[in-house]
Design an enzyme around this catalytic site. Structure first.
Site, PDB file in Angstrom:
ATOM      1  N   SER A 247       0.800  -1.225   0.000  1.00  0.00           N
ATOM      2  CA  SER A 247       0.000   0.000   0.000  1.00  0.00           C
ATOM      3  C   SER A 247       0.835   1.277   0.000  1.00  0.00           C
ATOM      4  O   SER A 247       0.300   2.357  -0.265  1.00  0.00           O
ATOM      5  CB  SER A 247      -0.954   0.023   1.195  1.00  0.00           C
ATOM      6  OG  SER A 247      -0.260   0.208   2.399  1.00  0.00           O
TER       7      SER A 247
ATOM      8  N   LYS B 162       0.456   4.124   6.641  1.00  0.00           N
ATOM      9  CA  LYS B 162      -0.207   5.054   5.725  1.00  0.00           C
ATOM     10  C   LYS B 162       0.369   6.456   5.919  1.00  0.00           C
ATOM     11  O   LYS B 162       1.117   6.717   6.848  1.00  0.00           O
ATOM     12  CB  LYS B 162      -1.725   5.100   5.967  1.00  0.00           C
ATOM     13  CG  LYS B 162      -2.420   3.750   6.005  1.00  0.00           C
ATOM     14  CD  LYS B 162      -2.451   3.060   4.654  1.00  0.00           C
ATOM     15  CE  LYS B 162      -3.130   1.699   4.750  1.00  0.00           C
ATOM     16  NZ  LYS B 162      -3.078   0.943   3.486  1.00  0.00           N
TER      17      LYS B 162
END
Length: 207
Positions: free
Chosen positions: A39, A84
């Site tokens: 990600s 993230k």
């Protein structure tokens, strides 16, 4: 007796001090985390190791690790922590329109990701235009985060850099400050580009 004291001083004391130092560092300052998944590709790759600094002073652009078990109701079995990037902090608005991401109606400088991830990756299944209100009304978000127009107190809106595959705030809502483990720092041997992309300074966050 003299030999016993010498043994304690030369062996036991250094080992005890080392254990204390390790516990102090990992508890109060920094830890080592292994990236799991794609990600944050290409800036952080699967199975790479990074340092995570425990801090409460997070800013837009910081890359963080948080306990996903307490944030993502659809977390995959075996997963625990997500990595993230903080896009917005408490009080911010977030919107996306035709390939441009905005925070508080200011264009975000997204030079840290590819043009494809800035456009189709960010749009994903949510379309060419979205904002917090539309995202939080999809029924995907945690109940307490739904029908939001701004990032709430002590919370963050986060996105992965590889947005076309990232499971992030678009899908589950805001990340609570109390669930953030820390801020990511990369080792010195990583490329200058990666170090600059991860250590994104807030003054360069807006275009």
């Amino acid at each position: 007796m003299k030999k016993l004291l010498s043994f304690i001083w030369n062996w036991i004391v250094p080992i005890a001090l080392g254990v204390v130092a390790y516990l102090a560092i990992t508890t109060f300052w920094v830890n080592i985390v292994t990236i799991n998944g794609d990600s944050m590709d290409p800036n952080l790759l699967d199975q790479q190791k990074v340092f995570v600094q425990k801090t409460e002073n997070l800013k837009r652009g910081d890359v963080v690790v948080f306990d996903a078990r307490k944030e993502d109701p659809r977390i995959q079995s075996g997963n625990k922590d997500y990595v993230k990037r903080v896009i917005a902090v408490a009080g911010d608005t977030v919107s996306y329109k035709d390939g441009t991401l905005y925070v508080n109606n200011k264009k975000v400088n997204q030079s840290f990701i590819s043009s494809d991830e800035q456009t189709t990756g960010t749009a994903s299944s949510f379309g060419s235009s979205w904002d917090l209100k539309s995202l939080s009304s999809t029924g995907l978000w945690k109940q307490n985060d739904r029908n939001s127009t701004v990032v709430p107190k002590d919370s963050y809106f986060v996105l992965g850099d590889h947005r076309s595959v990232s499971n992030d705030s678009r899908y589950f809502g805001f990340v609570s400050k109390k669930h953030v483990i820390g801020k990511v720092h990369v080792p010195f041997w990583y490329s200058t580009t990666v170090k600059n992309n991860i250590a994104k300074e807030e003054q360069h966050f807006f275009a």
